[in-house]
Motif scaffolding. Structure first.
Motif, short mmCIF file in Angstrom:
data_model
loop_
_atom_site.label_atom_id
_atom_site.label_comp_id
_atom_site.label_asym_id
_atom_site.label_seq_id
_atom_site.Cartn_x
_atom_site.Cartn_y
_atom_site.Cartn_z
N PHE A 30 0.83 -1.21 0.00
CA PHE A 30 0.00 0.00 0.00
C PHE A 30 0.86 1.26 0.00
CE2 PHE A 30 -3.11 -2.85 2.49
CZ PHE A 30 -3.69 -3.30 1.31
N ALA A 33 2.51 1.97 -3.18
CA ALA A 33 1.54 2.38 -4.21
C ALA A 33 1.05 3.81 -3.95
CB ALA A 33 0.35 1.42 -4.20
N ILE A 217 -5.01 -3.56 -4.67
CA ILE A 217 -4.58 -2.30 -5.31
C ILE A 217 -4.90 -2.32 -6.81
CG2 ILE A 217 -2.50 -1.03 -6.03
CD1 ILE A 217 -3.19 -0.25 -3.26
#
Length: 225
Positions: A30, A33, A217
Motif C-alpha cells: 500500500f 503504491a 490495489i
C-alpha cells in the motif's frame, strides 16, 4: 488496516496477536503504491504481536524492513480505535491475520458493521488467513451471510493442524465459511493463494498477504479508470 487487540491463545497460557508478515507485506504494498494508511484495532493503541511471527524462521526482508521503520512503528503504537473508523473516509480496508482475530474481530460489533458498510457502499476489501474468520457474522444488505455462494480462501484446516492449534481456536476458518455456504478454495499448505469474488478478496496464509494486497490495489486502480 484492521488489527486484532486479542493476545491470549485460548486457555494455553501462550500469547497471540497479529502475524507480523501479514501486516508488514501489505503495509508496504500500500505504501509503495502511494496509499495513505490508517491502522486500527478494537482497543486502539499498540496491538499485540504474535511473538512466534517474529521468530527467525518467520522473518522476511519485509518484516525486517518494518521492524527498522520508525514511522511505521510509531503508527503501530497508536492505532485508531475501531469504533472511531468510518467507511466513508476510506477507499478500502484490509484485515491481516494471526490467531488473535479469531477471538475478537470475528465477534466485534464495530468490525462487523464496518465490513457491512464497505459492502453496502460497493467498495472492494480484503482479508487474509485467520481474518477470513472475521467474516462469519458479516451480512449482505439483504441479510444473507456475506460468504454464502462466494468462493473464498483463508487459513486451512491442514495448516491449522500443522501448527497444532485445531483444538485451541474457537472455530476452524475453513469449516466455518463452508458451513455458511461458501466454496472454500485452497492450495497446498503454506502455498500462495488469493481469490477475488465480487467485492471480496481473500488470501490463504501469511505468504498470501502481500499478493492479496497487490490484487486489491490492482482492483482499485481498475475501478478508478
Amino acid at each position: 488496516m484492521v488489527l486484532t487487540s486479542h493476545d491470549q491463545l485460548g486457555n494455553t497460557g501462550r500469547k497471540t496477536g497479529f502475524w507480523l508478515e501479514e501486516l508488514a507485506a501489505p503495509y508496504y504494498v500500500f505504501k509503495d503504491a502511494g496509499a495513505q494508511i490508517t491502522l486500527a484495532s478494537p482497543k486502539g493503541g499498540r496491538p499485540p504481536l504474535d511473538p512466534k511471527s517474529n521468530e527467525p524462521n518467520f522473518q522476511t526482508d519485509i518484516t525486517r524492513r518494518f521492524e527498522k521503520d520508525a514511522a511505521a512503528n510509531a503508527q503501530l503504537d497508536r492505532t485508531a480505535r475501531l469504533d472511531s473508523v468510518k467507511q466513508e473516509d476510506y477507499d478500502t480496508v484490509f484485515y491481516p491475520g494471526g490467531h488473535g482475530p479469531m477471538w475478537d474481530l470475528a465477534e466485534d460489533r464495530n468490525s462487523i458493521s464496518l465490513l457491512e458498510s464497505f459492502l453496502a457502499a460497493g467498495k472492494t476489501f480484503a482479508v487474509v488467513c485467520h481474518s477470513t474468520g472475521a467474516l462469519r457474522h458479516v451480512k449482505t444488505t439483504d441479510g444473507k451471510p456475506l460468504v454464502e455462494g462466494k468462493t473464498v480462501t483463508g487459513f486451512t484446516n491442514g495448516e491449522e493442524n500443522e501448527v497444532e492449534l485445531t483444538k485451541v481456536v474457537p472455530f476452524l476458518v475453513e469449516d466455518e465459511v463452508m458451513r455458511l455456504g461458501a466454496t472454500f478454495s485452497k492450495v497446498k499448505n503454506w502455498g500462495v493463494h488469493t481469490v477475488a469474488d465480487g467485492q471480496l478478496i481473500t488470501g490463504q496464509n501469511p505468504a498470501s498477504s502481500g499478493p492479496a494486497a497487490r490484487l486489491l490495489i490492482d482492483t482499485l486502480n481498475k475501478k478508478a479508470k
